[in-house]
Design a protein around this motif. Structure first.
Motif, PDB file in Angstrom:
ATOM      1  N   ASP A 279      24.741  33.301  46.480  1.00 40.70           N
ATOM      2  CA  ASP A 279      25.219  34.459  45.724  1.00 40.70           C
ATOM      3  C   ASP A 279      26.732  34.351  45.556  1.00 40.70           C
ATOM      4  OD1 ASP A 279      25.812  36.900  44.591  1.00 40.70           O
ATOM      5  OD2 ASP A 279      25.518  38.040  46.452  1.00 40.70           O
ATOM      6  N   THR A 280      27.179  34.179  44.328  1.00 43.73           N
ATOM      7  CA  THR A 280      28.620  34.051  44.049  1.00 43.73           C
ATOM      8  C   THR A 280      29.205  35.308  43.418  1.00 43.73           C
ATOM      9  OG1 THR A 280      28.198  33.078  41.869  1.00 43.73           O
ATOM     10  CG2 THR A 280      28.382  31.549  43.735  1.00 43.73           C
ATOM     11  N   SER A 281      28.406  36.362  43.313  1.00 41.92           N
ATOM     12  CA  SER A 281      28.860  37.569  42.616  1.00 41.92           C
ATOM     13  C   SER A 281      29.934  38.324  43.386  1.00 41.92           C
ATOM     14  CB  SER A 281      27.673  38.505  42.350  1.00 41.92           C
ATOM     15  OG  SER A 281      27.118  38.981  43.579  1.00 41.92           O
ATOM     16  N   ARG A 282      30.125  37.979  44.668  1.00 38.94           N
ATOM     17  CA  ARG A 282      31.114  38.681  45.492  1.00 38.94           C
ATOM     18  C   ARG A 282      32.538  38.180  45.275  1.00 38.94           C
ATOM     19  NH1 ARG A 282      30.042  36.368  49.995  1.00 38.94           N
ATOM     20  NH2 ARG A 282      28.490  34.971  49.064  1.00 38.94           N
ATOM     21  N   LEU A 283      32.707  37.091  44.549  1.00 35.38           N
ATOM     22  CA  LEU A 283      34.018  36.460  44.399  1.00 35.38           C
ATOM     23  C   LEU A 283      35.013  37.382  43.698  1.00 35.38           C
ATOM     24  CD1 LEU A 283      35.808  33.886  44.601  1.00 35.38           C
ATOM     25  CD2 LEU A 283      34.935  33.281  42.325  1.00 35.38           C
ATOM     26  N   LYS A 284      36.228  37.459  44.264  1.00 34.95           N
ATOM     27  CA  LYS A 284      37.339  38.194  43.661  1.00 34.95           C
ATOM     28  C   LYS A 284      38.478  37.220  43.372  1.00 34.95           C
ATOM     29  CE  LYS A 284      35.001  41.961  44.350  1.00 34.95           C
ATOM     30  NZ  LYS A 284      34.274  42.579  43.202  1.00 34.95           N
ATOM     31  N   VAL A 285      39.148  37.424  42.251  1.00 37.67           N
ATOM     32  CA  VAL A 285      40.221  36.528  41.810  1.00 37.67           C
ATOM     33  C   VAL A 285      41.462  37.350  41.496  1.00 37.67           C
ATOM     34  CG1 VAL A 285      40.915  34.795  40.104  1.00 37.67           C
ATOM     35  CG2 VAL A 285      38.516  34.931  40.836  1.00 37.67           C
ATOM     36  N   SER A 286      42.602  36.901  41.983  1.00 40.07           N
ATOM     37  CA  SER A 286      43.847  37.605  41.715  1.00 40.07           C
ATOM     38  C   SER A 286      44.227  37.524  40.243  1.00 40.07           C
ATOM     39  CB  SER A 286      44.979  37.006  42.553  1.00 40.07           C
ATOM     40  OG  SER A 286      46.233  37.528  42.154  1.00 40.07           O
ATOM     41  N   ALA A 287      44.646  38.650  39.698  1.00 38.26           N
ATOM     42  CA  ALA A 287      45.138  38.683  38.317  1.00 38.26           C
ATOM     43  C   ALA A 287      46.402  37.853  38.154  1.00 38.26           C
ATOM     44  CB  ALA A 287      45.404  40.126  37.892  1.00 38.26           C
ATOM     45  N   ASN A 288      47.098  37.574  39.275  1.00 38.93           N
ATOM     46  CA  ASN A 288      48.373  36.845  39.209  1.00 38.93           C
ATOM     47  C   ASN A 288      48.246  35.356  39.503  1.00 38.93           C
ATOM     48  OD1 ASN A 288      49.789  39.139  38.541  1.00 38.93           O
ATOM     49  ND2 ASN A 288      50.349  39.619  40.648  1.00 38.93           N
TER      50      ASN A 288
ATOM     51  N   ARG B 148      33.775  36.109  31.113  1.00 40.66           N
ATOM     52  CA  ARG B 148      33.023  35.761  32.324  1.00 40.66           C
ATOM     53  C   ARG B 148      33.851  35.987  33.585  1.00 40.66           C
ATOM     54  NH1 ARG B 148      29.723  30.189  33.960  1.00 40.66           N
ATOM     55  NH2 ARG B 148      28.726  31.128  35.788  1.00 40.66           N
ATOM     56  N   VAL B 149      35.135  35.748  33.499  1.00 43.37           N
ATOM     57  CA  VAL B 149      35.963  35.915  34.687  1.00 43.37           C
ATOM     58  C   VAL B 149      36.405  37.361  34.884  1.00 43.37           C
ATOM     59  CG1 VAL B 149      38.292  35.529  33.712  1.00 43.37           C
ATOM     60  CG2 VAL B 149      37.771  34.722  36.017  1.00 43.37           C
ATOM     61  N   ARG B 150      36.386  38.154  33.817  1.00 47.72           N
ATOM     62  CA  ARG B 150      36.914  39.520  33.880  1.00 47.72           C
ATOM     63  C   ARG B 150      36.371  40.354  35.040  1.00 47.72           C
ATOM     64  NH1 ARG B 150      39.358  43.001  30.013  1.00 47.72           N
ATOM     65  NH2 ARG B 150      38.921  41.543  28.309  1.00 47.72           N
ATOM     66  N   PRO B 151      35.050  40.345  35.309  1.00 46.05           N
ATOM     67  CA  PRO B 151      34.549  41.187  36.410  1.00 46.05           C
ATOM     68  C   PRO B 151      35.066  40.780  37.788  1.00 46.05           C
ATOM     69  CG  PRO B 151      32.757  40.486  34.970  1.00 46.05           C
ATOM     70  CD  PRO B 151      33.942  39.676  34.596  1.00 46.05           C
ATOM     71  N   MET B 152      35.555  39.581  37.918  1.00 40.17           N
ATOM     72  CA  MET B 152      36.049  39.096  39.214  1.00 40.17           C
ATOM     73  C   MET B 152      37.498  39.465  39.465  1.00 40.17           C
ATOM     74  SD  MET B 152      34.668  35.184  38.828  1.00 40.17           S
ATOM     75  CE  MET B 152      33.031  34.817  38.196  1.00 40.17           C
ATOM     76  N   VAL B 153      38.231  39.798  38.421  1.00 40.54           N
ATOM     77  CA  VAL B 153      39.691  39.914  38.504  1.00 40.54           C
ATOM     78  C   VAL B 153      40.093  41.303  38.994  1.00 40.54           C
ATOM     79  CG1 VAL B 153      41.849  39.756  37.223  1.00 40.54           C
ATOM     80  CG2 VAL B 153      39.958  38.220  36.672  1.00 40.54           C
ATOM     81  N   ILE B 154      40.868  41.313  40.083  1.00 41.82           N
ATOM     82  CA  ILE B 154      41.345  42.574  40.645  1.00 41.82           C
ATOM     83  C   ILE B 154      42.770  42.378  41.166  1.00 41.82           C
ATOM     84  CG2 ILE B 154      39.030  43.310  41.342  1.00 41.82           C
ATOM     85  CD1 ILE B 154      39.844  42.583  44.243  1.00 41.82           C
ATOM     86  N   ASP B 155      43.349  43.471  41.623  1.00 37.89           N
ATOM     87  CA  ASP B 155      44.614  43.401  42.354  1.00 37.89           C
ATOM     88  C   ASP B 155      44.263  43.031  43.789  1.00 37.89           C
ATOM     89  OD1 ASP B 155      46.946  43.816  43.778  1.00 37.89           O
ATOM     90  OD2 ASP B 155      47.448  45.726  42.805  1.00 37.89           O
TER      91      ASP B 155
END
Length: 427
Positions: free
Chosen positions: A92-101, A194-201
Motif C-alpha cells: 500500500d503506497t497511498s500513505r506517502l506524503k511529499v513536501s511541496a518544497n 497524480r502527485v497532487r494528493p500526496m503533496v502537503i506541508d
C-alpha cells in the motif's frame, strides 16, 4: 523517544535500509531528508527482497506514514515507477506524503550530470548520472523547480524556459541537441494530478506529530563520508547526509532529536571515486565483495571493499553526535582466521590517529592495522549477544572501544529478524 535519525557512518551501503525498516515497524513516520534516487536500500521482509531508491523505508510498514522531505530531489518518473512496482507486489503506497518544497529532477538536469562526468575525464566524481548534483545546483542558484510549481502551469513553463535559455547554450557547445522548453514542461505537468494528493506541508505535519507524541525516524541517504561539507570532497554527494541535514531537510528543529544512530558495516565499502585508505585490491577484497554481495542496488556497480576503519567511524561519531551504532553484516566475516581493523594511519611517515583535515593527507593515508581473532561458526541464527561465538563477541566489543560509541544493534543476516538488539533504539 519522539525523533531518531538513522544515517550512514561510513561511505554508504552500510545497511541503512534494514535499520530504517526495523524502526519503521514501530514508528509513526519515516522521513527521507536528503538525496534522491542515487541511493538504494535493500530490505528483506519475510524472505522477499525490496529495492528502494527514492521511497522512504517506512513504505513497507502498514502503520507508518512515509514522507519525502523538502531536502530531497525527486525524479517523478522514478517515483511513480517505484510506486507501481510496489503496488504490483501488494504494498500500500497511498500513505506517502511529499513536501511541496522538494525540488524536481528534470530531463535536462540528468543530461547535465552525464555531461559533467564526461568532461571531467580521469577526475570524474563517479556519480550515478541521475541528475542529482545539477538539480541541487539549480536549487542553490535559485533556478530550480519545486513540486509545488507543478500546480501553476504558467509559472512552471516560464521557469523551465528561463532555465533552459542558459543551459541550451551549453548543450549546443557540447554538440548536444537543445531541449524544447514546452516538451519538458508538458512531461512534468503530466505528473501533476497524480502527485497532487500526496503533496502537503510536511514541516507542519511532522512538527504537529511531535507535539502529539508521535515517533519519527529520519532516514539519511548516502553517508557521512559523502557529505558535501564533511565528506571526502570533491568525491561526495550533493547534499548533507549528516545529522544536521535531517533538520534542514525536514524543518524539524535539533532540540527535537533524541537519538542519532550511525549504521556501520563490520567492514567497509565505497562506490565511485575518491580516497579509501583500507581498500583491498587483492583476493581479500574480492572475497568480501562476493561474501557480502557488494554490488550497487541502483547501478549494479561492484563496490570497493576494505577492512573496518575506526578513525572514519570516530569522525562520523563526532560530526553527527552519534548516540548508537548499528553494526551490520557481521556474518559476512565468518570463516576468517583473523580480521584486520584499521586503528590509525601513516601519513608522510608519521602516525595519525584521526581522519586528516587536509584532503591530500587523507588521500596519502596508509592504514595501520591491529588484528583480531576470527570465527568459523555460522552466526546467522544468533538472536542474543551471548549466542555469538566468543571471538565474534570480542570483535564487536573491540570495535565499540576503538569507535568510541556503543554498538547497540548487530546485524547477522539480511532479513528483519536476523538482528541482535543490545540496547533498544526507540526506548
Amino acid at each position: 523517544m519522539p525523533a531518531v535519525i538513522v544515517l550512514g557512518a561510513q561511505w554508504g551501503d552500510e545497511g541503512k535500509g534494514k535499520a530504517t525498516d526495523q524502526l519503521g515497524t514501530r514508528a509513526d513516520y519515516v522521513v527521507k531528508y536528503n538525496g534522491g534516487n542515487n541511493a538504494g536500500h535493500t530490505v528483506v521482509v519475510d524472505g522477499e527482497k525490496f529495492a528502494l531508491h527514492l521511497l522512504p523505508g517506512g513504505i513497507l510498514s502498514p502503520a507508518c506514514t512515509p514522507v519525502i522531505g523538502n531536502g530531497v530531489v525527486v525524479d517523478l518518473k522514478v517515483l511513480f515507477e517505484e510506486i507501481n512496482d510496489l503496488a504490483s507486489r501488494g504494498v500500500d503506497t497511498s500513505r506517502l506524503k511529499v513536501s511541496a518544497n522538494a525540488h524536481i529532477i528534470t530531463s535536462y538536469t540528468r543530461k547535465m550530470d552525464s555531461l559533467s562526468e564526461t568532461t571531467l575525464g580521469d577526475k570524474k566524481i563517479g556519480t550515478t548520472g541521475r541528475g542529482i548534483g545539477p538539480t541541487y545546483s539549480d536549487k542553490v542558484s535559485r533556478s530550480g523547480l519545486r513540486i509545488q510549481d507543478l500546480f501553476n502551469e504558467v509559472e512552471l513553463r516560464a521557469k523551465v524556459a528561463s532555465s533552459l535559455s542558459q543551459k541550451n547554450i551549453l548543450f549546443k557547445a557540447y554538440g548536444v541537441d537543445p531541449f524544447d522548453p514546452e516538451e519538458v514542461a508538458d512531461e512534468l505537468l503530466s505528473y501533476a494530478e497524480r502527485v497532487r494528493p500526496m503533496v502537503i506541508d510536511t514541516t507542519l505535519e511532522l512538527n504537529n506529530g511531535l507535539d502529539a507524541g508521535r515517533t519519527i525516524v529520519f532516514e539519511g541517504g548516502q553517508s557521512t563520508m559523502l557529505d558535501i561539507d564533511h565528506g571526502t570532497y570533491p568525491y561526495v554527494t550533493s547534499s548533507n547526509p549528516t545529522a544536521g541535514g535531517a533538520c534542514t531537510g525536514t524543518g524539524v528543529g535539533p532540540t527535537n532529536i533524541q537519538r542519532v544512530i550511525g549504521v556501520a558495516k563490520a567492514y567497509v565499502t565505497r562506490v565511485g571515486e575518491g580516497p579509501f585508505p583500507t581498500e583491498l585490491l587483492d583476493e581479500s577484497g574480492e572475497w568480501l565483495r562476493e561474501q557480502g554481495h557488494e554490488y550497487g542496488v541502483t547501478t549494479g556497480r561492484p563496490r570497493r571493499c576494505g577492512w573496518y576503519d575506526s578513525p572514519v567511524v570516530r569522525y562520523s561519531s563526532r560530526v553527527n553526535g552519534l548516540t548508537d551504532i548499528a553494526l551490520t553484516k557481521l556474518d559476512v566475516l565468518g570463516g576468517l582466521e583473523e580480521i584486520p581493523v584499521c586503528v590509525a594511519y601513516e601519513v608522510n611517515g608519521e602516525r595519525v590517529d584521526e581522519v586528516p583535515a587536509f584532503a591530500a593527507d587523507f588521500a596519502a593515508a596508509k592504514p595501520i592495522y591491529e588484528y583480531r581473532p576470527g570465527w568459523s561458526e555460522d552466526i546467522s541464527g544468533c538472536r542474543t549477544f551471548e549466542e555469538l561465538p566468543q571471538a565474534a563477541q570480542d570483535y564487536v566489543l573491540y570495535l565499540e572501544e576503538v569507535s568510541r560509541c556503543r554498538m547497540s544493534v548487530i546485524g547477522v543476516g539480511p532479513g528483519r529478524e536476523a538482528t541482535i538488539v543490545r540496547h533498544d533504539l526507540l526506548d
